[in-house]
Design an enzyme around this catalytic site. Structure first.
Site, short mmCIF file in Angstrom:
data_model
loop_
_atom_site.label_atom_id
_atom_site.label_comp_id
_atom_site.label_asym_id
_atom_site.label_seq_id
_atom_site.Cartn_x
_atom_site.Cartn_y
_atom_site.Cartn_z
N ASP A 127 -46.77 7.33 -17.70
CA ASP A 127 -46.89 5.89 -17.53
C ASP A 127 -45.47 5.38 -17.27
O ASP A 127 -44.49 6.08 -17.58
CB ASP A 127 -47.46 5.29 -18.82
N ASP A 137 -44.22 1.44 -17.36
CA ASP A 137 -43.79 0.31 -18.20
C ASP A 137 -43.82 0.67 -19.68
O ASP A 137 -44.82 1.17 -20.18
CB ASP A 137 -44.70 -0.90 -17.97
N GLY A 181 -49.99 0.96 -13.99
CA GLY A 181 -50.76 -0.25 -13.67
C GLY A 181 -49.84 -1.35 -13.16
O GLY A 181 -50.28 -2.45 -12.86
N GLY A 182 -48.53 -1.03 -13.07
CA GLY A 182 -47.55 -1.98 -12.56
C GLY A 182 -47.47 -1.95 -11.04
O GLY A 182 -48.41 -1.48 -10.37
#
Length: 226
Positions: free
Chosen positions: A20, A22, A110-111
């Site tokens: 991931d 962020d 998801g950024g």
């Protein structure tokens, strides 16, 4: 549920490690930084907290936050120039060590792709190993939404990306590392999950992780055991 020993062994022998971005690879939440930069920080931070806690679907949270921020192309570019994402201590060495062992390294976020690509370049991760959301702009640079067709825009999207990668590249041992609920949900199809609390501790993730680390040094140390 894997045991701690099984998770560690899977990490040491992984074909691929997916991070991931962020609050894991970088210290901040990209969408919160963008919101602050555009002057709507508080409203968006609260919504991010709710999204990470799993109390609304990811796509809903993303849509609502972006509707508040409405970032222009110029604002996004200026954010990256003026406030480049800060790498978490130890990530550079960890990625280097994995790549030396021919482990494929992916960033699944998801950024926003424009920010994540900047991070990938710093870590020498190929851009085709980056999966993130694409912002859309009108020809005059104004915000026009985001590409809702990207897997990372959906709830469970990180798992879908990993499933695709396993199929396409015939990967057998894939480890997901992250701080949030959406990372934890990606296992399965990931074969193991390592919770990361070096920047922010999310209680729900900590409780459900077989292996929870607060520093990338712990993972580097594990690789030294081989």
């Amino acid at each position: 549920m894997s045991t701690l020993l099984e998770t560690k062994e899977m990490f040491r022998n992984a074909d691929a490690v997916c991070f991931d971005v962020d609050s894991t690879v970088i210290k901040e939440e990209g969408i919160d930084e963008l919101a602050k930069f555009c002057g709507v920080g508080d409203a968006v931070t609260e919504m991010t907290r709710r999204a990470m806690g799993g109390s609304m679907t990811f796509k809903t949270a993303l849509t609502e936050r972006l509707a508040i921020i409405r970032p222009s192309r110029e604002q996004v570019n200026k954010l990256i120039t003026d406030h480049p994402p800060q790498l978490t201590e130890g990530i550079q060495e960890l990625v280097e060590r994995l790549q030396q062992r021919n482990v494929k390294v992916f960033l699944i976020s998801g950024g926003f792709r424009c920010i994540v690509e900047h991070v990938a370049t710093q870590l020498k991760i190929p851009l085709d190993h980056v999966f993130a959301n694409r912002l859309k702009f009108y020809f005059n640079g104004e915000y026009a939404g985001f590409d809702e067709g990207q897997l990372t825009a959906e709830s469970g999207g990180k798992g879908k990306v990993i499933g695709l990668l396993k199929e396409k590249l015939a990967l057998k041992k894939v480890v997901m590392i992250g701080d949030g609920a959406t990372d934890l949900e990606a296992c399965p199809p990931a074969n193991a999950f390592i919770g990361f609390g070096g920047n922010v501790v999310r209680q729900q993730v900590k409780e459900k992780s077989t292996w929870y680390v607060t520093s990338f040094e712990e993972l580097i140390h594990e690789l030294d055991k081989i």
